[in-house]
Write an enzyme that holds these catalytic residues in place. Sequence first.
Site, short mmCIF file in Angstrom:
data_model
loop_
_atom_site.label_atom_id
_atom_site.label_comp_id
_atom_site.label_asym_id
_atom_site.label_seq_id
_atom_site.Cartn_x
_atom_site.Cartn_y
_atom_site.Cartn_z
CE LYS A 35 55.92 46.63 43.08
NZ LYS A 35 56.69 47.45 41.98
CD GLU A 77 54.38 49.86 44.59
OE1 GLU A 77 53.62 50.50 43.54
OE2 GLU A 77 55.41 49.22 44.46
CG ASP A 103 54.77 55.11 43.34
OD1 ASP A 103 54.62 53.94 42.72
OD2 ASP A 103 53.77 55.34 44.26
#
Length: 181
Positions: A35, A77, A103
């Site tokens: 990420k 995350e 999310d």
Amino acid sequence: MTGRRNRVAVVTDGTAVLGLGDVGPAAALAVMEGKAALFVHLAGIDAVPVCLGTKHPDEFVAAVRALAPSFGGIDLEAIAAPACFEVERRLQEALDIPVFHDDQHGTAIVVLAALRNALRVVGKRVESARLVVVGAARRVRRRRGCWWRAAPPMWWWSSGAGCCTATTCPGCRRTRHGWPN
């Protein structure tokens, strides 16, 4: 002058890693590094993966608050519900930098952008579109956010928990922050 403005912390406890579940912070590190690489390569934003060894919201919030002065933003995350909602809310209230829970918000933004693009392709306006989203009412009840602000009256969300529209949401009760539970 520092690089703080261009630095984001990608923070997790590893309790809800996509496709893997609760794998813990050490196993989640590779996903958080990926990420962080996306931030760097796609947006030119420096990102640092931070995997915290706690599942307790109080400890998680305290750790992120302690790290926050080094960052211009916090990307939460892979944090399992319902703790993710509390953690996000508390950090947004406590910090003077953006706190984003990918999310929740990232998925909603991408789906909404795809929907708007699809409507544009077929020549329809969002205000007059009829839309039914199957299997999402619980998420809508939990966090109405950008979906709710974009939703005309002809949109419905359904699941085993019930059906929501832009004007009604049976079974919802308001919290002091205005979001339904």
